[in-house]
Design an enzyme around this catalytic site. Sequence first.
Site, PDB file in Angstrom:
ATOM      1  N   CYS A  98       0.882  -1.169   0.000  1.00 15.29           N
ATOM      2  CA  CYS A  98       0.000   0.000   0.000  1.00 15.29           C
ATOM      3  C   CYS A  98       0.913   1.209   0.000  1.00 15.29           C
ATOM      4  O   CYS A  98       1.518   1.545   1.017  1.00 15.29           O
ATOM      5  CB  CYS A  98      -0.921   0.015   1.224  1.00 15.29           C
ATOM      6  SG  CYS A  98      -2.062   1.410   1.210  1.00 15.29           S
ATOM      7  N   CYS A 141      -0.561   4.528   2.160  1.00 11.81           N
ATOM      8  CA  CYS A 141      -0.750   4.451   3.614  1.00 11.81           C
ATOM      9  C   CYS A 141      -0.309   3.070   4.066  1.00 11.81           C
ATOM     10  O   CYS A 141       0.820   2.697   3.855  1.00 11.81           O
ATOM     11  CB  CYS A 141      -2.199   4.759   3.992  1.00 11.81           C
ATOM     12  SG  CYS A 141      -3.417   3.761   3.103  1.00 11.81           S
ATOM     13  N   SER A 142      -1.188   2.332   4.700  1.00 16.01           N
ATOM     14  CA  SER A 142      -0.821   0.965   5.096  1.00 16.01           C
ATOM     15  C   SER A 142      -2.048   0.064   5.063  1.00 16.01           C
ATOM     16  O   SER A 142      -2.260  -0.740   5.956  1.00 16.01           O
ATOM     17  CB  SER A 142      -0.175   0.963   6.480  1.00 16.01           C
ATOM     18  OG  SER A 142      -1.034   1.538   7.441  1.00 16.01           O
ATOM     19  N   CYS A 143      -2.879   0.223   4.020  1.00 15.21           N
ATOM     20  CA  CYS A 143      -4.043  -0.650   3.875  1.00 15.21           C
ATOM     21  C   CYS A 143      -3.563  -2.094   3.799  1.00 15.21           C
ATOM     22  O   CYS A 143      -2.637  -2.403   3.051  1.00 15.21           O
ATOM     23  CB  CYS A 143      -4.826  -0.288   2.611  1.00 15.21           C
ATOM     24  SG  CYS A 143      -5.638   1.317   2.716  1.00 15.21           S
TER      25      CYS A 143
END
Length: 202
Positions: A104, A107-109
């Site tokens: 991702c 972000c950090s999905c």
Amino acid sequence: MSHDDHTVPPSTLALRIKAIETLMVEKGKVDPGAVSEIVDIFQNKLGPRIGAGVVARAWSDPAYKTRLLENGTEALKEVGVGGLQGEAMVILENTPEIHNVIVCTLCSCYPWTVLGLPPTWYKSAPYRSRIVIEPRSVLAEFGLKIADDREVRVYDSNAEIRYMVLPERPAGTEDWSEEKLAALVTRDSMIGTGVPLAAPAI
């Protein structure tokens, strides 16, 4: 690239969570051991084991595998798994010709409903930027050498779509039960930065 990049300061959110945890412990509202146990459950038992079970079922049941690859969201619901935010799940099959890896970049999905808590390196800026630009080099740093004639595809998760890799089934496991197969599936193999454990030689 180190799996745990200690030069990157904790995010504002991580610092706030730590401050809240510390305050709750000081006030006697939370047992510090309980917090560690909960994190362990999500990181090592609940999340990755759910994903491993899904992979093992796909390896064992061709009809389920077809449904999983055609509509991951619906196939996961069959085993009681659903995204809490309603995001779609897309399952990417690794083959001898294609190796998939997820990231991702913005972000950090992360598909935490099937993989548990994301590893530190998944959220790090070096991984998020480099895996898109030089995936073979980054995978080699994880100890995963991809043959030059095998295509590497990088999939970028977001708030609407989360990805999970269906790794290749290890050789020598043709008559194995789903439970035994699931024990070979690693979290990293479902991200694409690793492969399942090999079946023990007889």
